[in-house]
Scaffold this active site. Structure first.
Site, PDB file in Angstrom:
ATOM      1  N   GLU A  38      -2.293   0.385   8.044  1.00  0.00           N
ATOM      2  CA  GLU A  38      -1.427  -0.681   7.440  1.00  0.00           C
ATOM      3  C   GLU A  38      -0.342  -0.007   6.884  1.00  0.00           C
ATOM      4  O   GLU A  38       0.846  -0.577   7.002  1.00  0.00           O
ATOM      5  CB  GLU A  38      -2.182  -1.768   6.628  1.00  0.00           C
ATOM      6  CG  GLU A  38      -1.468  -2.663   5.969  1.00  0.00           C
ATOM      7  CD  GLU A  38      -2.012  -3.727   4.829  1.00  0.00           C
ATOM      8  OE1 GLU A  38      -1.405  -4.728   4.360  1.00  0.00           O
ATOM      9  OE2 GLU A  38      -3.245  -3.396   4.799  1.00  0.00           O
ATOM     10  N   GLU A  61       1.390 -11.460   6.211  1.00  0.00           N
ATOM     11  CA  GLU A  61       0.558 -10.799   7.076  1.00  0.00           C
ATOM     12  C   GLU A  61       0.657 -10.834   8.369  1.00  0.00           C
ATOM     13  O   GLU A  61       0.517 -11.974   9.109  1.00  0.00           O
ATOM     14  CB  GLU A  61      -1.100 -11.385   6.784  1.00  0.00           C
ATOM     15  CG  GLU A  61      -1.461 -11.243   5.176  1.00  0.00           C
ATOM     16  CD  GLU A  61      -2.012  -9.989   4.597  1.00  0.00           C
ATOM     17  OE1 GLU A  61      -1.909  -9.158   5.737  1.00  0.00           O
ATOM     18  OE2 GLU A  61      -2.672  -9.728   3.720  1.00  0.00           O
ATOM     19  N   HIS A  92       1.021  -1.254  -0.057  1.00  0.00           N
ATOM     20  CA  HIS A  92      -0.036  -0.062  -0.052  1.00  0.00           C
ATOM     21  C   HIS A  92       0.782   1.325  -0.047  1.00  0.00           C
ATOM     22  O   HIS A  92       1.946   1.412  -0.550  1.00  0.00           O
ATOM     23  CB  HIS A  92      -0.920   0.107   1.167  1.00  0.00           C
ATOM     24  CG  HIS A  92      -1.747  -1.262   1.241  1.00  0.00           C
ATOM     25  ND1 HIS A  92      -2.718  -1.478   0.162  1.00  0.00           N
ATOM     26  CD2 HIS A  92      -1.493  -2.231   1.794  1.00  0.00           C
ATOM     27  CE1 HIS A  92      -3.292  -2.784   0.511  1.00  0.00           C
ATOM     28  NE2 HIS A  92      -2.633  -3.357   1.595  1.00  0.00           N
ATOM     29  N   HIS A 150       2.355  -6.903   4.808  1.00  0.00           N
ATOM     30  CA  HIS A 150       1.165  -6.461   5.114  1.00  0.00           C
ATOM     31  C   HIS A 150       0.545  -6.694   6.269  1.00  0.00           C
ATOM     32  O   HIS A 150       1.095  -7.421   7.146  1.00  0.00           O
ATOM     33  CB  HIS A 150       0.276  -7.127   4.120  1.00  0.00           C
ATOM     34  CG  HIS A 150       0.337  -6.825   2.651  1.00  0.00           C
ATOM     35  ND1 HIS A 150      -0.372  -5.840   2.035  1.00  0.00           N
ATOM     36  CD2 HIS A 150       1.457  -7.169   1.670  1.00  0.00           C
ATOM     37  CE1 HIS A 150       0.188  -5.783   0.608  1.00  0.00           C
ATOM     38  NE2 HIS A 150       1.288  -6.337   0.496  1.00  0.00           N
TER      39      HIS A 150
END
Length: 396
Positions: A224, A347, A210, A277
């Protein structure tokens, strides 16, 4: 009149010379550091681990106090150095090292004396230094000064004295403490350090997800994009201490497209791709999981991608103590599917879950995540047959 002019000229020349001298000194760093320790001291100074008394004076021959040792080690391990109350009556919240002292004690690296005293101004001996460094970097030493000395000597971190002893009872000076600490942090400074020459041809790509206008998942006031960038930057600093070449798809709050990230990795000849992430699911899920692309039609490195994902997942679960959600296959995730190298996507946790969120927002736990991913990458290279033994000490 002529005499006054001559005197004024001499004074002006002297001032110019002094200014030039001071500028040269500041440009060249500390003037009191011997050549034998220049690389190590500069390494610590660049990373703001060890400070001098001024821009040109390191205080090389001054003895190290317990407070200074706590600050040096605390900065090296990125402990919480925020000044605060401690458990010791002689270290108040206003003491420059109070945060590092308290953090080091909580981690079991340092301890105090009877009656609730820390003795911050007491000089550190070489034996005490050996114990501190062994505890800080996780070296087994058998609980004795001699064992701690052997732990440092056997790793090429410290040298003995000319008389053949370690000199455990001698006070340690700042320059020698700095050399030992730098060698503990970075094996490249150690005597007899060797590294697998093939590693210098390996390129690791770090991809913080992102960024920019895309915050990623959000929860409890945390985005995030900020968490993964900070974690990626910490990982980058660790990998830069190895022979591996490392590149990041972003180093600030920008938003490369998914195609840009993949092309970046390919154009830089990446051998390993790790995307970082954080998850979200209505606050109802918790834990860590790592993905790899499971079909060879686009990215043919399925087996190595799985191996990389497994190594990273194992280390993250060990470090973060969150639920192990496992290593998962995917036929999606653009940055894995369209890459041309072993690739994994980690993650870290669920940003909208209170327990996970507390770790995602914590400097300590982000640092732990960076170390875990670092270890996972090194584990991967170890499994692939590279000699990486010396690289494990870097993140300790």
């Amino acid at each position: 009149m002529k005499r006054i002019f001559v005197v004024a000229t001499l004074v002006f020349s002297l001032v110019v010379s002094l200014v030039h001298f001071q500028t040269a000194v500041q440009a060249n760093g500390f003037v009191d550091v011997p050549d034998r320790a220049a690389k190590e001291v500069n390494y610590l100074a660049e990373r703001k681990v060890a400070n001098g008394y001024s821009s040109s004076i390191f205080g090389s021959t001054r003895t190290v106090t317990r407070a200074e040792a706590a600050a040096f080690i605390g900065r090296a391990l990125q402990l919480n150095g925020t000044q605060r109350n401690t458990r010791f009556r002689d270290v108040g919240s206003g003491h420059f090292a109070s945060g590092y002292i308290q953090s080091a004690v909580e981690r079991g690296i340092l301890s105090g004396y009877g009656g609730g005293y820390f003795r911050p101004n007491q000089a550190v001996t070489r034996g005490e230094m050996a114990v501190m460094i062994s505890k800080a970097f996780g070296y087994s030493y058998g609980g004795s000064l001699s064992g701690a000395a052997r732990a440092l000597l056997s790793r090429g971190i410290a040298n003995g004295l000319e008389d053949g002893t370690f000199g455990a009872s001698q006070r340690v000076i700042r320059v020698d403490f700095a050399v030992v600490l730098a060698r503990a942090m970075n094996p490249a400074f150690r005597s007899g350090y060797t590294v697998d020459p093939r590693l210098s041809n390996q390129v690791v790509i770090i991809d913080p997800g992102h960024g920019g206008s895309d915050p990623g998942a959000s929860g409890l006031g945390l985005n995030e994009k900020d968490v993964v960038l900070d974690t990626g930057l910490r990982l980058n600093e660790l990998l830069k201490q190895t022979p591996l070449t490392v590149h990041m798809t972003r180093t600030n709050d920008t938003l490369p497209s998914l195609a840009d990230r993949v092309n970046f990795a390919k154009n830089r000849g990446g051998n390993v791709f790790v995307s970082i992430h954080a998850n979200a699911l209505n606050g109802s899920a918790t834990g860590t999981e790592t993905y790899y692309y499971s079909e060879a039609n686009t990215n043919p490195h399925v087996a190595d991608s799985r191996l990389l994902a497994e190594k990273i997942q194992r280390r993250l679960v060990m470090a973060w103590h969150l639920r192990d959600r496992g290593v998962k296959q995917t036929s999606k995730l653009y940055v894995l599917k369209n890459n041309s190298m072993p690739a994994a996507l980690a993650e870290l946790g669920f940003i909208d879950h209170p327990e996970d969120n507390q770790k995602l927002r914590s400097d300590y736990w982000r640092n732990a995540a960076a170390k875990a991913i670092y270890y996972g990458i090194i584990d991967y290279y170890n499994e692939k047959g590279y000699d990486v033994d010396a690289l494990y000490d870097i993140a300790r």
